[in-house]
Design an enzyme around this catalytic site. Structure first.
Site, short mmCIF file in Angstrom:
data_model
loop_
_atom_site.label_atom_id
_atom_site.label_comp_id
_atom_site.label_asym_id
_atom_site.label_seq_id
_atom_site.Cartn_x
_atom_site.Cartn_y
_atom_site.Cartn_z
N GLY A 42 0.76 -1.24 0.00
CA GLY A 42 0.00 0.00 0.00
C GLY A 42 0.79 1.29 0.00
O GLY A 42 0.21 2.37 -0.17
N GLU B 88 4.02 -6.42 1.71
CA GLU B 88 3.63 -6.80 0.34
C GLU B 88 3.60 -5.58 -0.59
O GLU B 88 2.56 -5.27 -1.16
CB GLU B 88 2.22 -7.43 0.38
CG GLU B 88 2.07 -8.61 1.32
CD GLU B 88 0.61 -9.03 1.50
OE1 GLU B 88 -0.29 -8.33 1.01
OE2 GLU B 88 0.39 -10.07 2.14
N PRO B 89 4.71 -4.89 -0.76
CA PRO B 89 4.67 -3.72 -1.64
C PRO B 89 4.63 -4.12 -3.11
O PRO B 89 5.31 -5.05 -3.53
CB PRO B 89 5.99 -3.00 -1.33
CG PRO B 89 6.91 -4.08 -0.84
CD PRO B 89 6.05 -5.14 -0.21
N GLY B 90 3.81 -3.44 -3.89
CA GLY B 90 3.74 -3.67 -5.33
C GLY B 90 4.13 -2.40 -6.05
O GLY B 90 5.21 -2.27 -6.63
N TYR C 120 -9.14 5.82 -12.08
CA TYR C 120 -8.94 6.44 -10.75
C TYR C 120 -8.67 7.94 -10.84
O TYR C 120 -8.34 8.55 -9.81
CB TYR C 120 -7.73 5.82 -10.04
CG TYR C 120 -7.66 4.33 -10.05
CD1 TYR C 120 -8.59 3.55 -9.35
CD2 TYR C 120 -6.66 3.67 -10.75
CE1 TYR C 120 -8.50 2.17 -9.37
CE2 TYR C 120 -6.57 2.29 -10.76
CZ TYR C 120 -7.50 1.55 -10.07
OH TYR C 120 -7.42 0.18 -10.09
N CYS D 201 -12.84 4.84 -28.27
CA CYS D 201 -14.07 5.61 -28.41
C CYS D 201 -14.76 5.84 -27.06
O CYS D 201 -15.85 5.31 -26.81
CB CYS D 201 -15.01 4.90 -29.36
SG CYS D 201 -14.20 4.60 -30.92
N GLU D 202 -14.11 6.56 -26.19
CA GLU D 202 -14.69 6.92 -24.89
C GLU D 202 -14.06 8.24 -24.46
O GLU D 202 -12.85 8.42 -24.61
CB GLU D 202 -14.32 5.89 -23.81
CG GLU D 202 -14.76 4.51 -24.10
CD GLU D 202 -15.43 3.84 -22.90
OE1 GLU D 202 -15.80 4.55 -21.94
OE2 GLU D 202 -15.58 2.63 -22.97
N TYR E 8 0.61 -1.62 -12.27
CA TYR E 8 -0.81 -1.54 -12.66
C TYR E 8 -0.98 -0.87 -14.02
O TYR E 8 -1.98 -0.22 -14.29
CB TYR E 8 -1.63 -0.83 -11.58
CG TYR E 8 -1.45 -1.44 -10.21
CD1 TYR E 8 -1.94 -2.72 -9.93
CD2 TYR E 8 -0.74 -0.78 -9.20
CE1 TYR E 8 -1.74 -3.30 -8.69
CE2 TYR E 8 -0.54 -1.36 -7.96
CZ TYR E 8 -1.05 -2.62 -7.71
OH TYR E 8 -0.85 -3.20 -6.49
N1 LLP Z 1 -1.40 -6.90 -0.76
C1 LLP Z 1 -2.71 -7.02 -1.04
C2 LLP Z 1 -3.51 -7.97 -0.28
C3 LLP Z 1 -3.28 -6.22 -2.04
O1 LLP Z 1 -4.58 -6.32 -2.31
C4 LLP Z 1 -2.48 -5.27 -2.74
C5 LLP Z 1 -3.05 -4.41 -3.79
C6 LLP Z 1 -1.11 -5.21 -2.42
C7 LLP Z 1 -0.61 -6.02 -1.41
C8 LLP Z 1 -0.17 -4.26 -3.12
O2 LLP Z 1 -0.51 -2.93 -2.92
P1 LLP Z 1 0.50 -1.78 -3.41
O3 LLP Z 1 1.74 -1.88 -2.59
O4 LLP Z 1 0.77 -2.00 -4.84
O5 LLP Z 1 -0.26 -0.53 -3.17
N2 LLP Z 1 -5.02 -1.00 -9.57
C9 LLP Z 1 -4.83 -0.04 -8.52
C10 LLP Z 1 -4.18 -0.62 -7.29
C11 LLP Z 1 -4.94 -1.80 -6.75
C12 LLP Z 1 -4.26 -2.44 -5.57
C13 LLP Z 1 -4.90 -3.73 -5.21
N3 LLP Z 1 -4.28 -4.44 -4.13
C14 LLP Z 1 -4.06 1.15 -9.08
O6 LLP Z 1 -3.67 1.13 -10.25
O7 LLP Z 1 -3.85 2.14 -8.37
#
Ligand code: LLP
Length: 413
Positions: free
Chosen positions: A239, A273-275, A316, A341-342, A369
């Protein structure tokens, strides 16, 4: 961290490579990632903690096999949310034993696949799912390592589509029900309590809610430990946000200090869990201006990338910096829009840009993402992905063809 892209002699380069040369070689639109930036951002999390911690990269942010391979080699664990993601991790050389399985609704065959692969922990989100997991593990004759994903009821301050930590959200199990469920896990032959988990949302710019939810789950873990449950880990989710034009995101180091403080004295391994914060800034979307158009109200740069390639602005209202690869003509305010087309099909609005037809643009912070949320809407083939590795650009996903678009479809007899 210094940026991996910037201007050299008036031309935008990425890791020393002119972006124009990548457009020539691979075409546009095209995602461009930096191996070095991915490794640096992972390392920033990996080295941030003073105590035992496992960084499980959230695969959903960018699941290209080469990206996962880079992170696996750097020592990452993985946060997966489907069997498909787990298979990607394995194909890329990642370790299921360092991977956690999250997600609001895991299907039986996915639970089975994860248990057979030797997953580290399954973060269970409902009592019904726990029951299903117990049956599946019993049938396979294994003991399933479980963490309950509890819902700490903390507002994350993120965009409403990506906030997950309130009671109104579909995610997790209410904190006050968790004690009873852990007792049931202890009594079940095929289940073993491994930890407690939470995740409150994404693109979070303030450490306070992350610390607050960590403190709440740590409190639960303390109660469980004193009741005799042999927990191993505390999974505090992902997050952490990335910089926006008006706000710098907290660093991994600041996050680590906040989480360590919130969980002080609790002798459990921390999992995060960073993404986005790993992959987002390590990628950009390269696109070419096909035409410019002066409307009555505003000017448009019509580009070859669209909402099917990068959905975040449409879904978003996300802001991505847009940089001309070589500024051309005089700067003026423009909307950068695609061929779909949007009216929601835009990459950026009201940007000061010096571009003409044929100019290349780089849409920044698109490594997370971006490609993973792309689609074939309007029958647009999904674009190519390239990674720069030691100054060499390598194709890591070929641009789709018409055959790819219709693969699996059948005409009637
Ligand atoms: N762990 C869990 C259980 C999650 O559901 C998520 C993201 C993460 C970790 C990783 O979160 P991060 O570190 O990336 O913020 N599509 C959206 C973001 C959706 C996130 C969903 N869950 C966007 O493009 O902003």
């Amino acid at each position: 961290m210094t940026s991996w892209y910037g201007y050299e002699r008036g031309e935008l380069h990425a890791d020393g490579v002119p972006l124009a040369s990548l457009a020539d070689e691979f075409g546009t639109p095209c995602y461009v990632y930096s191996r070095q930036a991915l490794e640096a951002r992972f390392a920033a999390f990996d080295h941030a903690f003073r105590r035992d911690a496992l960084v499980c990269y959230a695969v959903k942010a960018n699941s290209n096999l080469a990206v996962l391979q880079v992170l696996a080699r750097a020592g990452a664990g993985f946060d997966i949310v489907s069997l498909g993601e787990l298979k990607r991790v394995i194909a890329a050389g990642g370790d299921p034993g360092k991977s956690v399985f999250a997600g609001a609704c895991k299907l039986d065959h996915e639970l089975e696949g994860a248990l057979q692969a030797g997953i580290r922990c399954i973060n269970v989100e409902s009592e019904a799912e726990l029951e299903s997991l117990g049956e599946t593990a019993g049938r396979l004759g294994v003991e399933a390592p479980v963490a309950l994903r509890v819902n700490p009821d903390v507002a994350a301050g993120a965009h409403p589509h990506i906030a997950t930590g309130l009671k109104e959200h579909k995610f997790g199990i209410p904190l006050d029900r968790a004690r009873d469920i852990y007792d049931r896990i202890a009594a079940h032959d095929a289940l073993r309590a491994h930890g407690v988990a939470c995740h409150i949302g994404s693109q979070i710019m303030d450490l306070a809610p992350l610390a607050e939810s960590a403190a709440r789950v740590a409190e639960l873990a303390r109660e469980l430990l004193s009741a005799g449950h042999e927990l191993v880990s505390l999974d505090l989710g992902g997050g952490l946000g990335t910089d926006t034009p008006d706000q710098a995101a907290p660093s991994p180091l600041q996050l680590a200090r906040a989480l360590e403080e919130a969980t002080a004295g609790l002798d459990l391994e921390l999992v995060i869990e960073p993404g986005r914060a790993i992959a987002g800034p390590a990628g950009l979307l390269l696109t070419r201006v096909a035409y410019t158009k002066d409307g009555d109200d505003r000017a448009f740069a019509l580009v070859d990338a669209a909402m099917n390639d990068l959905l975040r602005p449409a879904l978003y209202g996300a802001w991505h910096d847009i940089l001309p690869v070589v500024p051309a003509g005089s700067a003026r305010r423009m909307d950068v829009v695609g061929p779909v087309c949007e009216s929601a099909d835009f990459l950026g609005k009201d940007r000061e840009l010096a571009v003409t037809a044929g100019s290349l643009l780089a849409v920044a912070d698109a490594g997370a993402y971006g490609f993973t949320m792309s689609s074939n809407y309007n029958s647009r083939p999904r674009c190519a992905e390239v990674i720069i590795d030691s100054g060499q650009a390598r194709l890591i996903r070929a641009r789709e063809t018409f055959d790819d678009l219709v693969r699996g479809e059948r005409l009637l007899a």
